[in-house]
Enzyme design. Structure first.
Site, mmCIF file in Angstrom:
data_model
loop_
_atom_site.group_PDB
_atom_site.id
_atom_site.type_symbol
_atom_site.label_atom_id
_atom_site.label_comp_id
_atom_site.label_asym_id
_atom_site.label_seq_id
_atom_site.Cartn_x
_atom_site.Cartn_y
_atom_site.Cartn_z
ATOM 1 N N ALA A 1 0.835 -1.191 0.000
ATOM 2 C CA ALA A 1 0.000 0.000 0.000
ATOM 3 C C ALA A 1 0.875 1.249 0.000
ATOM 4 C CB ALA A 1 -0.918 0.005 1.218
ATOM 5 N N GLY B 1 -0.142 -5.352 0.378
ATOM 6 C CA GLY B 1 -1.235 -5.360 -0.577
ATOM 7 C C GLY B 1 -0.880 -6.024 -1.882
ATOM 8 N N GLU C 1 -1.364 -9.621 -1.237
ATOM 9 C CA GLU C 1 -2.810 -9.860 -1.135
ATOM 10 C C GLU C 1 -3.468 -9.849 -2.511
ATOM 11 O OE1 GLU C 1 -4.308 -8.106 3.051
ATOM 12 O OE2 GLU C 1 -3.047 -6.731 1.893
ATOM 13 N N GLU D 1 2.897 -6.197 7.292
ATOM 14 C CA GLU D 1 2.106 -5.192 8.002
ATOM 15 C C GLU D 1 2.385 -5.160 9.495
ATOM 16 O OE1 GLU D 1 -0.285 -6.289 4.314
ATOM 17 O OE2 GLU D 1 0.915 -7.349 5.802
#
Length: 255
Positions: free
Chosen positions: A61, A106, A109, A129
């Protein structure tokens, strides 16, 4: 645009384009959702490749953007974040992630939303994270544990460590490792082959597997049974069986 759609040979390529690291900011997330819904609708797209380019898939992210958000802002944003990734996961067509370089946070993911993952020898994947005092928020705690099992997923999420391509393959996090320069070509070839297959049957197979993983076996079997019987109403089923009887297996040409 931070994500582009290119269509060729029945394959739609979702190309991340936010140099230098393809950080997935809010605009990228929203664009992913928009394009995932577009390839879902388009009949000329029969399979999908997700690609970040030759050097990096997506390094996570946009941390600077997230740092500026408080609790209220993230409460309002978190569902939209998940919805963008879920839209990719629910594309009812074969989806392959072509992973080169970093696929972290991300980015990892997003790769988890694909049906199949081809990684370059230079790939590094992980869910870091926890090192920010957070947990994965775009489906990582759910999709990673379903893919590689809870214990292995907890190791990666608890430690935030990165894994190279060979370990990712051993864990089941990726499905094939190839030279970095061949990742996109091999992913496109995988998708192009399936793009020539029976589209409704492929959709039925994907939905049956994905639904079955989320429910009890009796419900999963009911979904499979309904799709199996329903496919007997399709032209592809007629073509497939006729070709098998007249020409032998594997020679059917589907529409």
């Amino acid at each position: 645009m931070t994500v582009h759609l290119e269509v060729a040979e029945g394959v739609g390529t979702l190309r991340l384009d936010r140099p230098p690291m393809n950080a997935l900011d809010i605009a990228s997330q929203d664009r992913l959702k928009e394009l995932a819904e577009e390839v879902t609708r388009r009949e000329d797209v029969r399979a999908v490749v997700i690609h970040g380019g030759e050097k990096v898939f997506a390094a996570g992210a946009d941390i600077k953007e997230m740092q500026a958000m408080d609790h209220t802002a993230m409460v309002l944003r978190s569902k939209a974040l998940q919805d963008s990734f879920t839209a990719v996961a629910r594309i009812p067509k074969p989806v392959v992630a072509a992973v080169t370089g970093y696929a972290l946070g991300g980015g990892c993911e997003l790769a988890l939303c694909a049906d199949y993952r081809i990684a370059g020898e230079n790939a590094k994947l992980g869910q870091p994270e926890i090192l920010l005092g957070l947990i994965p928020g775009a489906g990582g705690t759910q999709r990673l544990s379903r893919l590689i099992g809870p214990s292995k997923a907890k190791d990666l999420i608890f430690t935030g460590r990165q894994v190279r391509a060979d370990e990712a393959l051993a864990l089941g996090l990726v499905d094939r490792v190839v030279p970095a320069g061949e990742v996109h070509a091999q992913a496109h070839a995988w998708a192009a082959k399936l793009a020539q297959g029976p589209a409704i049957a492929l959709r039925a197979a994907k939905e049956s597997i994905d639904t079955g993983l989320e429910t009890d076996i009796d419900t999963g079997l009911a979904v499979e049974r309904n799709w199996f019987a329903g496919l007997f109403a399709t032209e592809d089923r007629e073509r497939g069986m006729r070709s098998f009887v007249e020409e032998g297996p594997g020679k059917a040409k589907f529409r």
